[in-house]
Design a protein around this motif. Sequence first.
Motif, PDB file in Angstrom:
ATOM      1  N   LEU A 257     -18.235 -13.873 -33.604  1.00 34.86           N
ATOM      2  CA  LEU A 257     -19.052 -13.593 -32.413  1.00 34.86           C
ATOM      3  C   LEU A 257     -18.329 -12.567 -31.561  1.00 34.86           C
ATOM      4  O   LEU A 257     -17.132 -12.710 -31.302  1.00 34.86           O
ATOM      5  CB  LEU A 257     -19.209 -14.873 -31.584  1.00 34.86           C
ATOM      6  N   ALA A 258     -19.036 -11.545 -31.107  1.00 33.87           N
ATOM      7  CA  ALA A 258     -18.413 -10.571 -30.196  1.00 33.87           C
ATOM      8  C   ALA A 258     -19.469 -10.014 -29.262  1.00 33.87           C
ATOM      9  O   ALA A 258     -20.576  -9.678 -29.689  1.00 33.87           O
ATOM     10  CB  ALA A 258     -17.765  -9.443 -30.992  1.00 33.87           C
ATOM     11  N   SER A 259     -19.111  -9.956 -27.994  1.00 34.97           N
ATOM     12  CA  SER A 259     -20.049  -9.441 -27.003  1.00 34.97           C
ATOM     13  C   SER A 259     -19.452  -8.264 -26.259  1.00 34.97           C
ATOM     14  O   SER A 259     -18.257  -8.000 -26.338  1.00 34.97           O
ATOM     15  CB  SER A 259     -20.410 -10.542 -26.008  1.00 34.97           C
ATOM     16  N   SER A 260     -20.316  -7.585 -25.514  1.00 34.47           N
ATOM     17  CA  SER A 260     -19.860  -6.481 -24.669  1.00 34.47           C
ATOM     18  C   SER A 260     -19.527  -7.011 -23.291  1.00 34.47           C
ATOM     19  O   SER A 260     -19.854  -8.141 -22.945  1.00 34.47           O
ATOM     20  CB  SER A 260     -20.974  -5.449 -24.502  1.00 34.47           C
ATOM     21  N   ILE A 261     -18.946  -6.120 -22.520  1.00 35.73           N
ATOM     22  CA  ILE A 261     -18.702  -6.399 -21.103  1.00 35.73           C
ATOM     23  C   ILE A 261     -19.817  -5.699 -20.339  1.00 35.73           C
ATOM     24  O   ILE A 261     -20.307  -4.649 -20.777  1.00 35.73           O
ATOM     25  CB  ILE A 261     -17.293  -5.886 -20.749  1.00 35.73           C
ATOM     26  N   TRP A 262     -20.250  -6.259 -19.247  1.00 32.54           N
ATOM     27  CA  TRP A 262     -21.426  -5.730 -18.545  1.00 32.54           C
ATOM     28  C   TRP A 262     -21.320  -4.221 -18.280  1.00 32.54           C
ATOM     29  O   TRP A 262     -22.212  -3.447 -18.604  1.00 32.54           O
ATOM     30  CB  TRP A 262     -21.646  -6.507 -17.242  1.00 32.54           C
ATOM     31  N   ASP A 263     -20.190  -3.801 -17.726  1.00 34.49           N
ATOM     32  CA  ASP A 263     -20.028  -2.379 -17.419  1.00 34.49           C
ATOM     33  C   ASP A 263     -20.108  -1.536 -18.698  1.00 34.49           C
ATOM     34  O   ASP A 263     -20.659  -0.434 -18.713  1.00 34.49           O
ATOM     35  CB  ASP A 263     -18.670  -2.164 -16.742  1.00 34.49           C
ATOM     36  N   GLU A 264     -19.604  -2.100 -19.769  1.00 35.40           N
ATOM     37  CA  GLU A 264     -19.610  -1.403 -21.054  1.00 35.40           C
ATOM     38  C   GLU A 264     -21.042  -1.256 -21.582  1.00 35.40           C
ATOM     39  O   GLU A 264     -21.456  -0.194 -22.051  1.00 35.40           O
ATOM     40  CB  GLU A 264     -18.768  -2.222 -22.039  1.00 35.40           C
ATOM     41  N   THR A 265     -21.805  -2.308 -21.440  1.00 35.20           N
ATOM     42  CA  THR A 265     -23.157  -2.299 -21.992  1.00 35.20           C
ATOM     43  C   THR A 265     -24.051  -1.347 -21.199  1.00 35.20           C
ATOM     44  O   THR A 265     -24.901  -0.654 -21.751  1.00 35.20           O
ATOM     45  CB  THR A 265     -23.697  -3.753 -22.051  1.00 35.20           C
ATOM     46  N   VAL A 266     -23.817  -1.287 -19.881  1.00 35.50           N
ATOM     47  CA  VAL A 266     -24.595  -0.371 -19.040  1.00 35.50           C
ATOM     48  C   VAL A 266     -24.291   1.073 -19.459  1.00 35.50           C
ATOM     49  O   VAL A 266     -25.189   1.901 -19.618  1.00 35.50           O
ATOM     50  CB  VAL A 266     -24.231  -0.585 -17.547  1.00 35.50           C
ATOM     51  N   LYS A 267     -23.020   1.358 -19.679  1.00 34.50           N
ATOM     52  CA  LYS A 267     -22.645   2.729 -20.062  1.00 34.50           C
ATOM     53  C   LYS A 267     -23.099   3.045 -21.491  1.00 34.50           C
ATOM     54  O   LYS A 267     -23.458   4.178 -21.801  1.00 34.50           O
ATOM     55  CB  LYS A 267     -21.132   2.914 -19.923  1.00 34.50           C
ATOM     56  N   THR A 268     -23.076   2.043 -22.343  1.00 33.53           N
ATOM     57  CA  THR A 268     -23.545   2.266 -23.718  1.00 33.53           C
ATOM     58  C   THR A 268     -25.008   2.676 -23.713  1.00 33.53           C
ATOM     59  O   THR A 268     -25.431   3.550 -24.482  1.00 33.53           O
ATOM     60  CB  THR A 268     -23.366   0.985 -24.572  1.00 33.53           C
ATOM     61  N   ALA A 269     -25.786   2.049 -22.839  1.00 33.10           N
ATOM     62  CA  ALA A 269     -27.220   2.369 -22.783  1.00 33.10           C
ATOM     63  C   ALA A 269     -27.433   3.854 -22.511  1.00 33.10           C
ATOM     64  O   ALA A 269     -28.364   4.467 -23.041  1.00 33.10           O
ATOM     65  CB  ALA A 269     -27.894   1.519 -21.715  1.00 33.10           C
ATOM     66  N   GLY A 270     -26.560   4.440 -21.694  1.00 35.91           N
ATOM     67  CA  GLY A 270     -26.681   5.873 -21.410  1.00 35.91           C
ATOM     68  C   GLY A 270     -26.106   6.723 -22.524  1.00 35.91           C
ATOM     69  O   GLY A 270     -26.688   7.727 -22.924  1.00 35.91           O
ATOM     70  N   ALA A 271     -24.953   6.292 -23.042  1.00 42.02           N
ATOM     71  CA  ALA A 271     -24.270   7.109 -24.055  1.00 42.02           C
ATOM     72  C   ALA A 271     -25.034   7.120 -25.370  1.00 42.02           C
ATOM     73  O   ALA A 271     -25.095   8.132 -26.056  1.00 42.02           O
ATOM     74  CB  ALA A 271     -22.865   6.550 -24.291  1.00 42.02           C
ATOM     75  N   ASP A 272     -25.616   5.981 -25.727  1.00 41.20           N
ATOM     76  CA  ASP A 272     -26.317   5.874 -27.006  1.00 41.20           C
ATOM     77  C   ASP A 272     -27.383   4.779 -26.914  1.00 41.20           C
ATOM     78  O   ASP A 272     -27.103   3.615 -27.211  1.00 41.20           O
ATOM     79  CB  ASP A 272     -25.315   5.543 -28.122  1.00 41.20           C
ATOM     80  N   PRO A 273     -28.584   5.141 -26.490  1.00 41.70           N
ATOM     81  CA  PRO A 273     -29.639   4.128 -26.341  1.00 41.70           C
ATOM     82  C   PRO A 273     -29.924   3.397 -27.652  1.00 41.70           C
ATOM     83  O   PRO A 273     -30.498   2.320 -27.649  1.00 41.70           O
ATOM     84  CB  PRO A 273     -30.870   4.933 -25.907  1.00 41.70           C
ATOM     85  N   ASP A 274     -29.526   3.987 -28.778  1.00 42.54           N
ATOM     86  CA  ASP A 274     -29.795   3.410 -30.100  1.00 42.54           C
ATOM     87  C   ASP A 274     -28.571   2.721 -30.687  1.00 42.54           C
ATOM     88  O   ASP A 274     -28.465   2.537 -31.904  1.00 42.54           O
ATOM     89  CB  ASP A 274     -30.258   4.519 -31.054  1.00 42.54           C
ATOM     90  N   TYR A 275     -27.644   2.354 -29.831  1.00 45.88           N
ATOM     91  CA  TYR A 275     -26.334   1.899 -30.276  1.00 45.88           C
ATOM     92  C   TYR A 275     -26.392   0.808 -31.345  1.00 45.88           C
ATOM     93  O   TYR A 275     -25.719   0.884 -32.371  1.00 45.88           O
ATOM     94  CB  TYR A 275     -25.535   1.406 -29.063  1.00 45.88           C
ATOM     95  N   GLN A 276     -27.221  -0.217 -31.110  1.00 48.41           N
ATOM     96  CA  GLN A 276     -27.185  -1.348 -32.036  1.00 48.41           C
ATOM     97  C   GLN A 276     -27.925  -1.074 -33.344  1.00 48.41           C
ATOM     98  O   GLN A 276     -27.529  -1.538 -34.396  1.00 48.41           O
ATOM     99  CB  GLN A 276     -27.708  -2.614 -31.353  1.00 48.41           C
ATOM    100  N   ARG A 277     -28.988  -0.267 -33.272  1.00 50.12           N
ATOM    101  CA  ARG A 277     -29.658   0.049 -34.534  1.00 50.12           C
ATOM    102  C   ARG A 277     -28.802   1.018 -35.348  1.00 50.12           C
ATOM    103  O   ARG A 277     -28.734   0.936 -36.569  1.00 50.12           O
ATOM    104  CB  ARG A 277     -31.066   0.587 -34.305  1.00 50.12           C
ATOM    105  N   ARG A 278     -28.128   1.930 -34.666  1.00 49.26           N
ATOM    106  CA  ARG A 278     -27.222   2.840 -35.378  1.00 49.26           C
ATOM    107  C   ARG A 278     -26.104   2.039 -36.045  1.00 49.26           C
ATOM    108  O   ARG A 278     -25.736   2.268 -37.191  1.00 49.26           O
ATOM    109  CB  ARG A 278     -26.631   3.847 -34.383  1.00 49.26           C
ATOM    110  N   ASP A 279     -25.584   1.073 -35.293  1.00 53.82           N
ATOM    111  CA  ASP A 279     -24.501   0.242 -35.820  1.00 53.82           C
ATOM    112  C   ASP A 279     -24.946  -0.489 -37.093  1.00 53.82           C
ATOM    113  O   ASP A 279     -24.216  -0.520 -38.086  1.00 53.82           O
ATOM    114  CB  ASP A 279     -24.087  -0.764 -34.737  1.00 53.82           C
TER     115      ASP A 279
END
Length: 693
Positions: free
Chosen positions: A245-267
Motif C-alpha cells: 500500500l502506498a499513498s501520496s501526500i496532499w501537497d504532492e497530489t495537488v501538484k501532481t494534478a498540475g504536472a501530469d493530470p494523467d499520472y495514474q493512467r500513465r503509471d
Amino acid sequence: MHDMDPRNPGNGGETHQVADADHPVLTTNHGMPIADNQNQLKAGARGPVLLEDEVYREKMNHFDHERIPERIVHARGTAAHGYFECTDSLSDITRAELFQKKGQRTEVFVRFSTVAGGAGSVDTPRDVRGFAVKFYTREGNWDLVGNNIPVFFIQDAIKFPDLIHAAKMEADRGYPQAATAHDTFWDFISLMPESTHMILWAMSDRTLPKSFATMEGFGIHTFRFVSAEGKSTFVKFHWKPKAGLASSIWDETVKTAGADPDYQRRDLFERIGRGDYPEWELGVQLFDEEFAASQPYDVLDATKIIPEEVLPVRIVGKMVLDRYPDNYFAETEQVAFCPSHMVPGIDHSNDPLLQGRLFSYQDTQIKRLGSTNWHQIPVNQAKGRAGGCPFHNFQRDGHMQMQVPKGRANYEPNSLHLAGEEGGPREDPKAGFVTFPAEEQGPKLRIRPESFADHYSQARMFWRSMDPAEQAHIASAFVFELSKVSLEHIRRQVMANLRNVDEALATRVADGLAMDLPDAAPAAAPILDMAPSPALRIIRGPLEKHTLEGRTVGILFADGSDAGELETLRRGVKAAGGHPLLIAPKVGQVPLSDGSTVKADAQLFGQPSVTVDACAVILSAEAAAKLTKEGAAVQWVMDAFGHLKAIGHNPAAQPLLDKAGVEPDAGVVALDGFVEAAKRRYWDREPKVRTLA
Ligand code: HDD
C-alpha cells in the motif's frame, strides 16, 4: 481541364498518402474505395460544396456521433486485461467454477476510476477509487464492482442520487470539478450521520493512492458463496496489492494534478509496458449466520467492516494485469459492469445498498451504450464456453443487433427439433444458476432496521487504529475541506458529528479552523469503544512495503555529471527492481564527465519530483552552481524533501540541496546508501516541513 494530380499543391498540397503494399486502401464505412481524403466535393475549385458528397458526409456524420454519455459516476478511468489464478480451492464452499481448482486461470478486465470528476478531469484528486473486475468465467461473466475503500457513504441505495448530486460540481455554478471540498457535499454529509465512517476513510490517505497498483480493493458488501450441496456461506472480498500500500501526500497530489493530470493512467500503462505487472491477492472473509449475529453491527450494512483481527482474510487467488487495452474507447469506455452479474455459486445478500445496485447498472448501460445489445460488444461478451457463441437464448432484435440467429426457434418450449429444425438452447437444472433459497417474510415496510443505527463506533475504531502520522493527515484533510465550506452552519454540523467519533479529533479540527466546538450531535445508538484494527493502517501497517520494485527513481543530472556515478546508480536501482528515470535540464544528449553522452529520459520542467517515488541528484560543481538559480531544480529538490522522499546526492550537489532547504536526516544520503534508502518515505520528517492539524 482541372489538374487531377494528387500532388498538385492546389489539390491538398503534399498531404496525399497513397495506398501501397503496406497500407490498405482507404474506404468509406460501406467499403467504397476513397480517392481523395483531403477535399470536399465542390462546384468548381473555389465553389460551394455539394450535398451529394457521401465521402465527406459519412465521415463527418460519424465524427459528430463519436461521444457517448460519460458515466454518471466513475467517469474518469483506465483499465487493463489480465488473469485471475485460483491459489487455494474453495470447492467445499462455492461451486463457482473459477474457485474450483488450484492453478486454474480466468481472464479478467479491470477498470480503475475516480468517482466524482468528469471524464476529462484529473487522475489525482482526493477521491475514492473504483476497482471494478470483470471475470470471464466459463459459466458467464462475474462482475465484482468494488472500490478501494471497504465501506460506503450510505446504507440504502435510494440515497445514491442525492449523494452524487451533492458530491459532483454544484448545480448552478458547474464547479468544483472532482473535489468534495465544497458546500453541497458537506451539507449532505453533515445531515447523514451514517456517512461518518466513510468520511473518515475519505479524509485519510486512502483517497490519495500513489498508484492504482498500490491500493487495496474491496467488494464491500456481504455476498454469499453457495456450495454444490446448496450450503450458503457469507463472504466479503478483499484485493491486497503485491506492490504494497502506498499513498501520496496532499501537497504532492495537488501538484501532481498540475504536472501530469494523467499520472495514474500513465503509471498503469508504463508498469505494464515495463513488465512490472500490477498484481493483487484475492482474499475472502468467510462467515455464517451465527458469526453475523454475534457482531455488534449488521453485516448487511455497507457502512461497516468486519475487522481482519476479528475474522482473518483467507487468500484464495491472485490477479495479474499484463495487457493494456488496444483501444481506449472500444474497451475502457465501453466496458459495462453490473453487480447483478453473478455466476452459479455466488449470490447476493440482502444488503439494501447492493440490492439497489442490482437495478441501477443495467439501466445505466442501456443509456450509456444505447442498446440492450451491449453484451455483444467484444469487451462485454461472455467468453466462457469453448467454441461458438458463449451465450444462447431467445432474446432477439433491438438496436445494433450484431448476430444473425438462424431458424424459427425464437421461443420455448418448442418442438421444432421433432421436424428436424434447430430447436435452440434448453435449461440445465443441474449446472444452471439457482438463487439461494433464503427464507424471507415480514410486512412491507419503508424502514431502516435498528441494527443499522450505530453510525459512530466504527468511525471511532478507524480513527483509533491509525498511525499518528495518518491521524494528522486526517485531521488536516478535515480542516482543508471544511475551510472551503462557505456556510458556517454546515461546518458546525460536521463538527457536531465528529465529536461522536473522538474528542481529540474534533478538537484538532476545530482548532485548525479556529472555531468553537458545538455540542455533539445526538447519536441514534450507544457508541462503542471497539478494539483498534492495525490492519487498517497504511503507514507502518501490515501492507506498507519498503521496496523499489515497480517504483520510479528520478535521477537529476546535467552537463558534466559523473558518468560512473550515474551508471552505478542506474544499475543499482534496476537491480533492486526499480525504474530509473534520467532527468536533465535538456532532454537530448547530455555530455558527461568522461566525454561520453547520455540521453535524458525527461526534461526537468516536465518531470517534477512529484512524479517519482525517490530522488537522486548527481551534478558537477558548475552545474550545481547554475541550478541553484533555476527555480525548477530548486523546487524539484524542495518538493522531494517536503514529500518525505529519499534524496541521494553526490557531494557536488550539496549547494542545490542547501538552496532547497534540505536538512540532514535518515533519508538524505550519499549515493552509495541511496538504493536502500530509496525504498521508503520518511514520515518522521513531516513535522519539520509542514504544520498539520
Ligand atoms: Fe456504483 C459505476 C462502485 C454504489 C450506481 N460504481 C460504478 C463503478 C464502480 C462503482 C467501481 C464504475 C464501474 C466502471 O468502471 O465502469 N458503486 C460502487 C461501489 C458502491 C457503489 C463500490 C457501493 C458499495 N453505485 C452504487 C449505488 C448505485 C450505483 C448505490 C445506485 C443505486 N455506479 C452506479 C451507476 C454506475 C456506477 C450509476 C455509473 C456508470 C456505471 O454504473 O456503469 O450505475
